[in-house]
Design a protein around this motif. Sequence first.
Motif, PDB file in Angstrom:
ATOM      1  N   LEU A   1       0.813  -1.219   0.000  1.00 45.29           N
ATOM      2  CA  LEU A   1       0.000   0.000   0.000  1.00 45.29           C
ATOM      3  C   LEU A   1       0.845   1.267   0.000  1.00 45.29           C
ATOM      4  O   LEU A   1       0.490   2.253  -0.627  1.00 45.29           O
ATOM      5  CB  LEU A   1      -0.927   0.030   1.220  1.00 45.29           C
ATOM      6  N   GLU A   2       1.951   1.250   0.780  1.00 47.56           N
ATOM      7  CA  GLU A   2       2.801   2.431   0.892  1.00 47.56           C
ATOM      8  C   GLU A   2       4.250   1.994   1.047  1.00 47.56           C
ATOM      9  O   GLU A   2       4.528   0.919   1.586  1.00 47.56           O
ATOM     10  CB  GLU A   2       2.422   3.274   2.118  1.00 47.56           C
ATOM     11  N   ILE A   3       5.166   2.844   0.591  1.00 47.06           N
ATOM     12  CA  ILE A   3       6.601   2.608   0.773  1.00 47.06           C
ATOM     13  C   ILE A   3       7.235   3.886   1.318  1.00 47.06           C
ATOM     14  O   ILE A   3       6.625   4.962   1.256  1.00 47.06           O
ATOM     15  CB  ILE A   3       7.295   2.157  -0.532  1.00 47.06           C
ATOM     16  N   GLY A   4       8.446   3.779   1.843  1.00 44.47           N
ATOM     17  CA  GLY A   4       9.169   4.957   2.307  1.00 44.47           C
ATOM     18  C   GLY A   4       8.654   5.551   3.605  1.00 44.47           C
ATOM     19  O   GLY A   4       8.928   6.716   3.904  1.00 44.47           O
ATOM     20  N   LEU A   5       7.944   4.768   4.412  1.00 45.70           N
ATOM     21  CA  LEU A   5       7.375   5.269   5.661  1.00 45.70           C
ATOM     22  C   LEU A   5       8.413   5.310   6.779  1.00 45.70           C
ATOM     23  O   LEU A   5       9.330   4.494   6.822  1.00 45.70           O
ATOM     24  CB  LEU A   5       6.234   4.368   6.117  1.00 45.70           C
ATOM     25  N   THR A   6       8.230   6.247   7.698  1.00 49.31           N
ATOM     26  CA  THR A   6       8.973   6.254   8.957  1.00 49.31           C
ATOM     27  C   THR A   6       7.997   5.779  10.023  1.00 49.31           C
ATOM     28  O   THR A   6       6.873   6.274  10.109  1.00 49.31           O
ATOM     29  CB  THR A   6       9.497   7.662   9.297  1.00 49.31           C
ATOM     30  N   LEU A   7       8.426   4.804  10.812  1.00 50.30           N
ATOM     31  CA  LEU A   7       7.533   4.165  11.770  1.00 50.30           C
ATOM     32  C   LEU A   7       8.229   4.039  13.123  1.00 50.30           C
ATOM     33  O   LEU A   7       9.383   3.631  13.189  1.00 50.30           O
ATOM     34  CB  LEU A   7       7.144   2.779  11.252  1.00 50.30           C
TER      35      LEU A   7
END
Length: 170
Positions: A110-116
């Motif tokens: 669904l999404e890439i490049g996230l900071t978690l």
Amino acid sequence: LEHIEYQLTSATKVVNGITCAVINDKVWVDGVLVEDTDDWYAQDNDGTVWYFGEYVDNYENGVLTDHDGSWEAGVDGAKPGIIMLADPQVGNAYRQEYYFNEAEDEAEVLEIGLTLTVPYGTFENCIKTKDITDLEPDVLEHKFYAPGIGLVKEVNVKSGEEIVLTDIQE
């Protein structure tokens, strides 16, 4: 309260001619062991991690009840699936496991490049997947993977229940 532990063992298992690492996965609910599983994974030359099956011990009140959920690629029509893509892109959809009527999990990026941020730490360049199975059509999960770590967060979209990485022991 659910508690899950994953442990990379020193064991390997050959599945369909492929040597797989064995990851032991234990699940406790309210301090009582309910599942003890050995999962079999292998990484291809491109970096994609494949899932070749699992052997499951299910417990009820501390007593082994069955092995439901067990499957092995190459046996009885079961096929390996992908657990982590080497180069995930939004929209990539893939089967994580396949054994008809027993293990039919699928995912979509669904999404890439996230900071978690989870209790264990903050991770960059994470991906978010949507995880479903035809065997439980009412269940929808979002999973978050961090580079070099793997699964760091899991969310049941319907209930809001979360499972998060709290510790890594070496």
